[in-house]
Enzyme design. Structure first.
Site, PDB file in Angstrom:
ATOM      1  N   HIS A 156       0.836  -1.209   0.000  1.00  0.00           N
ATOM      2  CA  HIS A 156       0.000   0.000   0.000  1.00  0.00           C
ATOM      3  C   HIS A 156       0.868   1.256   0.000  1.00  0.00           C
ATOM      4  O   HIS A 156       0.693   2.146  -0.848  1.00  0.00           O
ATOM      5  CB  HIS A 156      -0.899  -0.021   1.243  1.00  0.00           C
ATOM      6  CG  HIS A 156      -1.752   1.194   1.403  1.00  0.00           C
ATOM      7  ND1 HIS A 156      -3.097   1.206   1.094  1.00  0.00           N
ATOM      8  CD2 HIS A 156      -1.473   2.457   1.843  1.00  0.00           C
ATOM      9  CE1 HIS A 156      -3.597   2.408   1.326  1.00  0.00           C
ATOM     10  NE2 HIS A 156      -2.628   3.188   1.784  1.00  0.00           N
ATOM     11  N   GLU A 157       1.804   1.321   0.941  1.00  0.00           N
ATOM     12  CA  GLU A 157       2.638   2.527   1.027  1.00  0.00           C
ATOM     13  C   GLU A 157       3.535   2.666  -0.196  1.00  0.00           C
ATOM     14  O   GLU A 157       3.828   3.788  -0.637  1.00  0.00           O
ATOM     15  CB  GLU A 157       3.457   2.515   2.316  1.00  0.00           C
ATOM     16  CG  GLU A 157       2.625   2.511   3.589  1.00  0.00           C
ATOM     17  CD  GLU A 157       1.620   3.649   3.654  1.00  0.00           C
ATOM     18  OE1 GLU A 157       1.848   4.706   3.025  1.00  0.00           O
ATOM     19  OE2 GLU A 157       0.581   3.484   4.330  1.00  0.00           O
ATOM     20  N   HIS A 184       1.731   4.493  -2.896  1.00  0.00           N
ATOM     21  CA  HIS A 184       1.877   5.947  -2.750  1.00  0.00           C
ATOM     22  C   HIS A 184       3.232   6.404  -3.294  1.00  0.00           C
ATOM     23  O   HIS A 184       3.336   7.447  -3.958  1.00  0.00           O
ATOM     24  CB  HIS A 184       1.785   6.347  -1.273  1.00  0.00           C
ATOM     25  CG  HIS A 184       0.407   6.373  -0.708  1.00  0.00           C
ATOM     26  ND1 HIS A 184      -0.629   7.067  -1.287  1.00  0.00           N
ATOM     27  CD2 HIS A 184      -0.109   5.809   0.427  1.00  0.00           C
ATOM     28  CE1 HIS A 184      -1.718   6.931  -0.549  1.00  0.00           C
ATOM     29  NE2 HIS A 184      -1.432   6.170   0.491  1.00  0.00           N
ATOM     30  N   HIS A 204       3.304   6.800  -6.947  1.00  0.00           N
ATOM     31  CA  HIS A 204       2.595   8.011  -7.364  1.00  0.00           C
ATOM     32  C   HIS A 204       3.551   9.206  -7.365  1.00  0.00           C
ATOM     33  O   HIS A 204       3.436  10.117  -8.201  1.00  0.00           O
ATOM     34  CB  HIS A 204       1.422   8.244  -6.412  1.00  0.00           C
ATOM     35  CG  HIS A 204       0.317   9.084  -6.964  1.00  0.00           C
ATOM     36  ND1 HIS A 204      -0.841   9.342  -6.274  1.00  0.00           N
ATOM     37  CD2 HIS A 204       0.175   9.751  -8.141  1.00  0.00           C
ATOM     38  CE1 HIS A 204      -1.635  10.102  -6.981  1.00  0.00           C
ATOM     39  NE2 HIS A 204      -1.052  10.371  -8.123  1.00  0.00           N
TER      40      HIS A 204
END
Length: 676
Positions: A464-465, A468, A471
């Site tokens: 999940h991290e 980010h 991105h």
């Protein structure tokens, strides 16, 4: 005297010279940077030339260059490796930054220049990114009070300053509660705990300077303790400490702070012409209105609550079979759910965990990024801010794309949770600047010489991290204000939650889930059981999340409550929250909402984004290839590389061709039957 924070950085890739940065450098560096920013703002506002995009908007993008560099280091350290000196500095810096922000947003001459550009925007020959930046800049001024006058203007500035103080105090109180509490365990108390939990407890004891094992409030330690300890009394003690953070009645009690924050937010919203803080906050988000958020959350609440209540009956029956009388309590749920998972799915976390080594899961996240986006990762030997950190250069076809720093282990100086931040954002305003991105987690640190082992939830957090981080790394915009994750809050979780899906691709686990001792891959039948159980206990997970999201929404949708805990109980009673499930984040430790404005009236964002991430991964599966190169290029082109240069709904529609409904989310959580 030289100051490592303000001098030119000649380090590899322009990394901060961590080895030469000391706490006593932060105050003079901050003062110098803030003075430089104020001077830059004055030059823009007082420029005798007519306003142009270059001398006003682009100049604003440059104004805080040094300040952003100093704060990029300071904020990362204050969250991930705090100490008394940094906590004191944070208490000082927060109101000073709030005052500076108010000075800028309420500078009448400066806003007049921005507004003049807005009024004549049709004649400025701006490209799409510039037009978007102009709109966002003016909107930020207006939402920060630029149109207010007199007493209202002064009151808003005072509210902004006070909220900054309160958010910092809330965070530091929570960190203190998490840092100071631990439960020593005697050797007999370890009975029934798997080896990995015992090892983590011993490592935590070493970190606390104790001779024996301890349980701390690190989620990666307390959660498996609640799952596996047969000692109901110890589970209750640990759970009550975990659930009671910020509610201790002492100097670190957060209840009065949270109540004051809610009252000030409501007053701020009304000064700016909105009926509620939720209406103000959601105006610029994808959801648009509190009603739209409530509608989505309640569509999911009903099936999730029904599933949770059915599960509670099963767990209560198991508890009675163990000879335990009384009702199922929150400290019982995880223990009996784990026993049920082992029975129904033949899945023992103690047997599973050796296959989920931290280092191999990092390799898996990198490998997926390589297959999807052509990225490569090279380990760097550079000084970082803590010995537990590690860094990699990220490249594509030989081109430098950024630096990624991983800080994975829990420690007393680190706030709880997991997050992604940047020390430097991507931009191309004057030159090509590539990002420095940090992932921070709180995994249980192993004893020396032993590998770090993750739960499956931990592995999902890592992916999940890293979503980010991608991105940020793949960002390719000109202006820093719209770079990377500078998007609507209910869109920012799309890339991170979408990336979690690649952990579930069988070929990924087949390659990277290898046993810590034997090196053998996870057996196929174990992998099948793991993936079949991915929605196990989803009623519990969904209900505890939704309870927090709905309390957040209701707190900010009406008058600020005089008694926040009574109002919390009223909301939860109205929802019919099952008695053995609590909010994932109760109000006194709800850092997402009360440490700052980021997720205030916005904790729903994870579920709003999940509607899209479930649908977006379907786009890959529809091709028959989870790593379909055309879909990956489209994802990067329309979402990951463009930051906030367009409306979030337009970006998603460009990728998928339409906006999704909640059905993929419900199916993904196992709360809706699969289509025939």
């Amino acid at each position: 005297m030289t100051n490592a924070l303000t001098e030119d950085w000649t380090t590899e890739f322009g990394l901060p010279p961590f080895a030469r940065i000391t706490d006593d450098q932060f105050r003079p560096a901050f003062d110098a940077a803030l003075a430089q920013s104020r001077a830059a703002i004055a030059r823009i506002a007082e420029n005798p030339e007519p306003a142009s995009f270059a001398n006003t908007i682009e100049a604003l993008e440059r104004a805080d260059r040094l300040l952003n560099r100093v704060l990029g280091v300071f904020f990362n350290l204050s969250g991930a490796d705090s100490n008394p000196a940094r906590e004191a500095l944070m208490r000082d810096f927060s109101p000073e930054l709030a005052a500076y922000s108010s000075e800028v947003s309420m500078n009448a001459a400066l806003f007049a220049r921005v507004d003049a550009l807005w009024q004549t925007r049709g004649t400025l020959d701006l490209d799409a990114e510039q037009a978007r930046l102009l709109m966002l800049t003016r909107r930020s001024f207006v939402r920060s009070g630029a149109l207010l006058e007199g007493a209202d203007r002064e009151r808003l500035a005072a509210i902004t300053a006070r909220l900054a103080v309160l958010g910092t105090q809330f965070t530091q109180n929570l960190l203190a509660d998490e840092r100071d509490w631990f439960m020593p365990l005697a050797e007999a108390d370890l009975e029934g705990l798997p080896d990995f939990v015992q090892a983590a407890a011993r490592a935590a004891g070493e970190e606390k300077g104790r001779d024996g094992p301890v349980i701390t409030l690190s989620r990666s330690l307390i959660t498996p303790f609640l799952q596996f300890s047969p000692r109901r009394d110890l589970r209750e003690t640990a759970f009550r400490a975990w659930a009671g953070r910020g509610e201790t009645g002492g100097d670190t009690d957060n209840r009065a702070i949270a109540a004051e924050i809610l009252a000030l937010r409501e007053e701020r919203a009304r000064l700016l012409g909105h009926d509620s803080f939720a209406a103000f906050k959601l105006e610029t988000q994808m959801a648009g209105t509190p009603e739209a958020v409530r509608d989505l959350l309640m569509q999911v609440w009903a099936p999730a609550r029904a599933q949770a209540e059915a599960d509670a009956e099963v767990l209560a029956r198991m508890m009675r079979e163990d000879g335990v009388n009384g009702a199922l309590e929150p400290w019982d749920w995880r223990y009996y759910a784990e026993k049920r998972r082992a029975a129904e799915h033949d899945l023992d976390e103690a047997a599973l965990k050796p296959y989920l080594q931290l280092d191999r899961m990092i390799e898996a996240a990198f490998a997926c990024a390589g297959r999807l986006f052509g990225l490569a990762f090279r380990r760097l030997d550079v000084p970082l801010y803590h010995p537990d950190c590690r860094a990699w250069e990220v490249t594509r076809d030989g081109r430098h794309m950024g630096v990624f720093i991983g800080d994975y282990f829990a420690r007393g100086s680190k706030r709880s949770g997991a997050w992604c931040s940047t020390i430097r954002d991507q931009q191309k305003l004057e030159a090509e600047i590539r990002p420095i991105v940090v992932n921070v987690c709180n995994f249980a640190k192993p004893q020396a010489g032993r590998p770090a082992l993750l739960s499956y939830d931990d592995a999902r957090t890592l992916f999940h991290e890293f979503g980010h981080a991608l991105h940020q790394i793949l960002s390719d915009v000109t202006y820093p204000s719209v770079s990377g994750t500078s998007v609507a809050r209910d869109f920012v979780e799309l890339p991170s939650q979408l990336y979690e899906h690649w952990l579930e691709v069988p070929e990924v686990l087949t390659e990277f889930a290898t046993h810590a001792e034997t090196g053998m891959p996870m057996p196929a039948e174990m992998l099948d059981r793991l993936l079949a159980a991915k929605n196990f206990d989803q009623g519990f997970a969904t209900v505890e999340y939704l309870a927090s999201a709905l309390v957040d929404l209701e707190f900010h949708s009406g008058p600020a409550p005089a008694d926040i805990m009574a109002r919390q109980r009223e909301i939860l009673d109205g929802l019919g929250l099952p008695r053995a499930i609590t909010m994932r984040h109760a109000t006194p430790h709800f850092a997402h909402v009360f440490s700052g404005d980021g997720y205030s009236a916005g904790y729903y964002s994870y579920m709003w984004s999940e509607v899209m991430d479930a649908d977006a991964f379907d786009a890959f599966l529809e091709t028959g290839n989870a790593f379909d190169p055309e879909r990956a290029r489209s994802l990067e082109r329309h979402i990951l590389s463009v930051g906030g240069t367009a409306e979030a709904a337009d970006l998603y529609a460009a990728f998928r061709g339409r906006m999704p409904g909640p059905e993929p989310l419900l199916r993904g959580r196992g709360l809706m039957a699969e289509p025939a």
